[in-house]
Design a protein around this motif. Structure first.
Motif, PDB file in Angstrom:
ATOM      1  N   CYS A 116      -1.059   4.549  -6.078  1.00  0.00           N
ATOM      2  CA  CYS A 116      -1.053   3.120  -5.783  1.00  0.00           C
ATOM      3  C   CYS A 116       0.379   2.607  -5.707  1.00  0.00           C
ATOM      4  CB  CYS A 116      -1.799   2.353  -6.868  1.00  0.00           C
ATOM      5  SG  CYS A 116      -3.498   2.866  -7.073  1.00  0.00           S
ATOM      6  N   VAL A 150       2.229  10.247  -0.258  1.00  0.00           N
ATOM      7  CA  VAL A 150       1.048  10.959  -0.753  1.00  0.00           C
ATOM      8  C   VAL A 150       1.117  12.436  -0.366  1.00  0.00           C
ATOM      9  CG1 VAL A 150      -1.466  11.044  -0.734  1.00  0.00           C
ATOM     10  CG2 VAL A 150      -0.297   8.851  -0.659  1.00  0.00           C
ATOM     11  N   ASP A 210      -5.681   2.333  -1.238  1.00  0.00           N
ATOM     12  CA  ASP A 210      -4.606   3.296  -1.463  1.00  0.00           C
ATOM     13  C   ASP A 210      -5.175   4.697  -1.265  1.00  0.00           C
ATOM     14  OD1 ASP A 210      -2.040   1.970  -2.135  1.00  0.00           O
ATOM     15  OD2 ASP A 210      -3.259   0.980  -3.644  1.00  0.00           O
ATOM     16  N   TYR A 211      -4.787   5.667  -2.087  1.00  0.00           N
ATOM     17  CA  TYR A 211      -5.222   7.042  -1.876  1.00  0.00           C
ATOM     18  C   TYR A 211      -5.737   7.676  -3.151  1.00  0.00           C
ATOM     19  CZ  TYR A 211      -2.881   6.754   2.606  1.00  0.00           C
ATOM     20  OH  TYR A 211      -2.521   6.386   3.872  1.00  0.00           O
ATOM     21  N   ARG A 255      -7.537  11.318   0.022  1.00  0.00           N
ATOM     22  CA  ARG A 255      -8.444  10.535   0.857  1.00  0.00           C
ATOM     23  C   ARG A 255      -8.132   9.060   0.648  1.00  0.00           C
ATOM     24  NH1 ARG A 255     -14.404  11.911  -0.464  1.00  0.00           N
ATOM     25  NH2 ARG A 255     -13.554  13.917   0.123  1.00  0.00           N
ATOM     26  N   LYS A 256      -8.118   8.309   1.711  1.00  0.00           N
ATOM     27  CA  LYS A 256      -7.875   6.868   1.617  1.00  0.00           C
ATOM     28  C   LYS A 256      -9.063   6.221   0.920  1.00  0.00           C
ATOM     29  CE  LYS A 256      -5.650   3.232   3.952  1.00  0.00           C
ATOM     30  NZ  LYS A 256      -4.561   2.936   3.094  1.00  0.00           N
ATOM     31  N   ALA A 297       0.844  -1.190   0.000  1.00  0.00           N
ATOM     32  CA  ALA A 297       0.000   0.000   0.000  1.00  0.00           C
ATOM     33  C   ALA A 297       0.880   1.241   0.000  1.00  0.00           C
ATOM     34  CB  ALA A 297      -0.901  -0.018   1.221  1.00  0.00           C
ATOM     35  N   SER A 298       0.315   2.335  -0.403  1.00  0.00           N
ATOM     36  CA  SER A 298       1.051   3.600  -0.423  1.00  0.00           C
ATOM     37  C   SER A 298       1.185   4.152   0.991  1.00  0.00           C
ATOM     38  CB  SER A 298       0.320   4.621  -1.293  1.00  0.00           C
ATOM     39  OG  SER A 298       0.224   4.147  -2.607  1.00  0.00           O
ATOM     40  N   SER A 299       2.290   4.803   1.262  1.00  0.00           N
ATOM     41  CA  SER A 299       2.479   5.405   2.578  1.00  0.00           C
ATOM     42  C   SER A 299       1.954   6.843   2.564  1.00  0.00           C
ATOM     43  CB  SER A 299       3.951   5.384   2.979  1.00  0.00           C
ATOM     44  OG  SER A 299       4.665   6.343   2.242  1.00  0.00           O
ATOM     45  N   PRO A 300       1.388   7.289   3.671  1.00  0.00           N
ATOM     46  CA  PRO A 300       0.881   8.666   3.744  1.00  0.00           C
ATOM     47  C   PRO A 300       1.968   9.708   3.479  1.00  0.00           C
ATOM     48  CG  PRO A 300       0.120   7.388   5.614  1.00  0.00           C
ATOM     49  CD  PRO A 300       1.112   6.542   4.877  1.00  0.00           C
TER      50      PRO A 300
END
Length: 50
Positions: free
Chosen positions: A48, A13, A34-35, A29-30, A7-10
């Motif tokens: 992603c 993002v 992903d975001y 937004r999650k 998963a993508s890290s905050p």
């Protein structure tokens, strides 16, 4: 055998949103694991797997 999904890290993002800051009111937004990226209320992209 199932592949593991990253998963993508905050942090990544937030960095992407920072880079796009001059384009308008950029937020994320999650969603979908992903975001999603937004400019104002308009959805325009996904982040992603970083």
């Amino acid at each position: 055998m199932r592949e593991s999904v990253m998963a993508s890290s905050p942090d990544v993002v937030e960095y992407i949103c920072f880079q796009l800051r001059h384009a308008g009111d950029i937020s994320f937004r999650k969603m979908f694991g992903d975001y999603g990226l937004y400019c104002g209320r308009t959805f325009f992209g996904l982040v992603c797997d970083n």
